[in-house]
Scaffold this active site. Structure first.
Site, PDB file in Angstrom:
ATOM      1  N   GLU A  15       0.812  -1.221   0.000  1.00  0.00           N
ATOM      2  CA  GLU A  15       0.000   0.000   0.000  1.00  0.00           C
ATOM      3  C   GLU A  15       0.846   1.272   0.000  1.00  0.00           C
ATOM      4  OE1 GLU A  15      -0.622  -2.659   1.853  1.00  0.00           O
ATOM      5  OE2 GLU A  15      -2.723  -3.215   1.658  1.00  0.00           O
TER       6      GLU A  15
ATOM      7  N   PHE B 292     -11.779  -7.557  13.293  1.00  0.00           N
ATOM      8  CA  PHE B 292     -10.691  -8.026  12.446  1.00  0.00           C
ATOM      9  C   PHE B 292     -10.310  -6.940  11.435  1.00  0.00           C
ATOM     10  CE2 PHE B 292      -9.276 -10.251   8.508  1.00  0.00           C
ATOM     11  CZ  PHE B 292      -8.039 -10.641   8.995  1.00  0.00           C
ATOM     12  N   GLN B 293      -9.029  -6.682  11.322  1.00  0.00           N
ATOM     13  CA  GLN B 293      -8.480  -5.646  10.441  1.00  0.00           C
ATOM     14  C   GLN B 293      -9.103  -4.267  10.699  1.00  0.00           C
ATOM     15  OE1 GLN B 293      -8.431  -7.168   6.329  1.00  0.00           O
ATOM     16  NE2 GLN B 293      -6.378  -7.943   6.737  1.00  0.00           N
TER      17      GLN B 293
ATOM     18  N   MET C 218      24.480   8.473   2.432  1.00  0.00           N
ATOM     19  CA  MET C 218      24.323   9.713   3.181  1.00  0.00           C
ATOM     20  C   MET C 218      24.535   9.463   4.676  1.00  0.00           C
ATOM     21  SD  MET C 218      24.060  12.843   2.488  1.00  0.00           S
ATOM     22  CE  MET C 218      23.138  13.468   1.086  1.00  0.00           C
TER      23      MET C 218
END
Lengths: 586, 183
Positions: A52, A114-115, A482
């Site tokens: 995502e 859930f979720q 860096m």
């Protein structure tokens, strides 16, 4: 037009009505109705990412390269939390993104279902605005409002959290109106009195400097055109932030290069010595200003920004103009022409001569080698071999990003996609996916580091699936460069965890992802290898093995002033008189 | 190449501290879920101070709430707070009552005092002097209701302390501008 439809159908209809052609996303339990609606239509094309975070970065790349709003759909819980990095990135760099998140059904919210996660709570500080839709009657209005809020004023990400029962529910869909928003009405037109005062101040300037930023790019192509016109009319020199590259052509003699921590010697010295600074759409970020009490100490400051909170946040402006860059620049041009304002040519000639003196330090010089590819040389060759093409550049974050900003020359806006504010390693590949989706025929190159690129490498699979011939050009120095540079300068060369151990074979990795891998470790082979990369109509990972010890200069150590910048060995050697101690303080 | 000072960090040094001012802000917002969280999150996320915050719906038909926020900061920070608040989508208007002309601010407190004999008489006498009302009484206690500026309430509470102060509940500051105009 009002029509009855389900919440999921409203989502797809609102995408179409708000001009969304591509949406980046990942399905899951709480967005299944939306995916079902997407399946049954052809107007909106869905691009399946592999994580995502990649969906949001892809939408950002899409948005930055087109000027449109990027669209994202993710599921509840982990889908939403994975998107958070991308949202924070879009907020820091003012990128318009609408991200729809699935949510557990309304009656389960707060039940640790859930979720489930508190998406609006988690994303509140990393979005411009967010919504939880609890009633189907509000859905179409909120969706249109989300696009309006994301794109207007200072752009940014907007989250709309849609519980699954709302997606199933039926209601009345209303088309977008042009009414905007009842309270959110950003000011775009600058105050004429302040514009007049700004023009008067500019006419008195002996050592003027334009300092422009991402706001010019965000404002649209008209702002870049007007900026060029104003800069050429006044003949003032111009520098820009990392985010603003491309708004003014890098080939122009008035261009001083990027300023700030890794900006050019001439840009930073000009900033330090200028007497009138015209900030157009930049926000005095700490990477630009360095030590605040020593920042451009002799200057009067004009600051143009669409966000009132940017003005006087870090640096006090003498004239603060709230408005859209394009509107304000247009008005400034008119005001300059209408008045008898004229550049003080005599003073400007002296000022440009002084600037040419700084330019002569040739601050980007590096010691090239026949045996090992210098990273700067790699970017120079990449630029030389692609400059006549329709090219878009994305980057990851680190030394390679700064070298790309220094050595790749941009002539047009919206060609440069980089994570500036948040500094998100892993931005480049998914952003390139988004850019390539918007510009299928263009050459899209992610200038990468071998460490950053592994953070979102799985999006190679997305590129393969949609036949997006993105080019991942890795400056492989086997270090988080860096981090190593800072450890070298500030932590006694103790390279704590900054070595890229157990690197994958990037050529084989490219092949595993149905792409092509190219490795190059000799300067003499570089041109032909880059040419080969350009000619391949598939995703390519180019593993460019570069000098592992090279550092990125010039550099203003944080907390230092612009006139305390460090130069690399070569440029530093130009003036033998400077001893070791003085070199630090040039 | 020599190294810069060991004290050099990744970020610029904090600016030398300027004098801090106390300001009272009146904020008109849409009364919608999460609006208080947005405002509070803004203050905590950006490190601003909240000395007092009150919120209540003031225009039911229009779903408008009014917040009164008392904050302290340098003039630059106060200006930032105002602009940052105005940037929130559900915020209609922000008025800095401290700079926007004369304003009145008041706070209400309920003060519970327990005591007998002289202390009880003295508490009642002082309450009278402060125009505090008795809103609850028992044989050995009073609850006073007092309205006024915060420093007046502070003073009253201090006086009650040796007389048997049990607890205090305060509303926080509400404020409004003087004169005929609304915000």
């Amino acid at each position: 037009m009002n029509r009855e439809m389900t919440g999921a159908e409203m989502v797809v209809q609102a995408f179409a009505d708000n001009g969304v052609a591509h949406v980046f996303g990942y399905p899951g339990g709480a967005v299944l109705p939306i995916y079902d609606a997407l399946f049954q239509q052809k107007n909106v094309k869905h691009v399946l990412v592999r994580h995502e975070q990649g969906a949001v970065h892809a939408a950002e790349g899409y948005a930055r390269s087109t000027g449109k709003v990027g669209a994202v759909v993710v599921t509840s819980g982990p889908g939403a939390t994975n998107a958070v990095t991308g949202l924070a990135d879009a907020l820091m760099d003012s990128i318009p993104v609408v991200c729809l998140t699935g949510q557990v059904p309304t009656h389960l919210i707060g039940n640790d279902a859930f979720q489930e996660c508190d998406t609006v709570g988690i994303t509140r500080p990393c979005t411009k605005h967010n919504y939880l839709v609890k009633n189907i009657a509000d859905l179409s209005r909120i969706l249109h409002e989300a696009f309006y809020v994301a794109a207007s004023g200072r752009p940014g990400p907007v989250v709309v959290d849609i519980p699954k029962d709302i997606q199933f529910a039926t209601g009345t869909y209303t088309s977008p109106s042009n009414a905007g928003h009842k309270t959110y009405k950003p000011r775009v037109q600058g105050d004429p009195d302040k514009i007049k005062a700004a023009v008067e101040l500019m006419a008195t300037a002996k050592r003027p400097l334009f300092y422009t930023g991402g706001g010019v790019i965000n404002s649209g192509p008209q702002a870049s055109r007007l900026l060029r016109e104003l800069v050429r009319l006044t003949k003032f020199p111009i520098t820009s932030t990392l985010m603003g590259l491309g708004a003014y052509p890098a080939s122009d003699p008035q261009w001083l290069g990027m300023l700030g921590m890794h900006g050019t010697y001439e840009a930073n010295w000009a900033m330090h010595e200028c007497d009138v600074m015209i900030n157009v759409g930049a926000r005095f970020d700490d990477r630009i200003t360095g030590r605040l009490d020593a920042f451009a100490p002799k200057s009067k400051k004009i600051h143009i920004d669409i966000d009132p909170s940017s003005i006087n946040k870090n640096v006090k402006a003498d004239i603060g103009i709230i408005g859209d860059c394009a509107n304000v620049l247009g008005d400034m041009l008119d005001a300059w022409r209408a008045s008898d304002a004229k550049t003080d040519t005599k003073a400007l000639t002296g000022w440009m001569k002084q600037i040419d003196g700084w330019r002569a330090r040739n601050c980007l010089a590096y010691r090239n080698s026949k045996d090992v590819i210098k990273p700067q040389y790699a970017i120079e060759r990449l630029y030389a071999l692609t400059r006549d093409r329709d090219v878009y550049i994305t980057t990851e974050v680190g030394q390679h990003q700064m070298w790309a900003a220094q050595f790749f020359k941009f002539e047009e806006p919206k060609r440069w996609m980089t994570s500036g504010g948040l500094g998100t390693m892993g931005y480049g590949i998914p952003a390139a996916v988004g850019v390539q989706m918007a510009h299928p025929k263009s050459l899209v190159i992610d200038i990468a580091g071998e460490a950053s690129v592994q953070m979102t490498m799985q999006e190679m699979s997305t590129a393969a699936q949609y036949r997006l011939p993105i080019k991942i050009f890795i400056l492989n120095n086997q270090y988080m460069g860096m981090v190593r540079q800072w450890q070298e300068l500030l932590h006694g060369g103790r390279y704590s965890e900054s070595y890229s151990e157990a690197l994958p074979d990037f050529v084989k990795l490219a092949e595993a992802y149905h792409g092509v891998g190219i490795r190059c470790d000799k300067p003499v082979d570089l041109d032909s290898a880059i040419q080969e990369m350009i000619n391949i109509d598939k995703p390519v990972i180019f593993d460019c093995l570069v000098d592992p010890a090279e550092n990125c200069f010039p550099m203003i150590p944080s907390g230092k002033a612009h006139n305390e910048m460090l130069l690399g060995d070569v440029a530093g050697d130009l003036e033998k008189a400077i001893d070791e101690k003085g070199k630090v303080l040039v | 190449m020599s190294t810069p000072d060991a004290t050099t960090t990744h970020y610029p040094a904090a600016p030398a501290s300027e004098r801090s001012e106390r300001h009272t802000l009146s904020v008109l917002v849409d009364n919608e879920p999460g609006v208080l969280a947005r405002v509070i999150g803004l203050f905590s996320g950006r490190g601003y101070n909240i000395e007092s915050l009150t919120v209540s719906e003031t225009e039911h038909q229009k779903h408008l709430s009014r917040m009164t926020i008392v904050t302290t900061g340098t003039p630059m920070v106060i200006e930032q707070i105002r602009h940052q608040l105005e940037r929130l989508v559900p915020v209609h208007r922000v008025l800095d009552l401290t700079v926007g002309g004369p304003a009145i601010d008041r706070e209400l407190a309920m003060v519970k005092v327990r005591g007998k004999g002289d202390n009880r008489v003295e508490a009642l006498r002082l309450a009278d002097a402060f125009r505090a009302r008795v809103i609850d009484a028992s044989i050995e206690s009073f609850v006073f209701e007092i309205t006024g500026r915060s420093d007046k309430i502070d003073q009253f509470v201090d006086l009650m302390l040796p007389l048997g102060l049990v607890e205090v509940s305060r509303t926080g500051v509400v404020a409004i501008s003087r004169g005929p105009l609304g915000m």
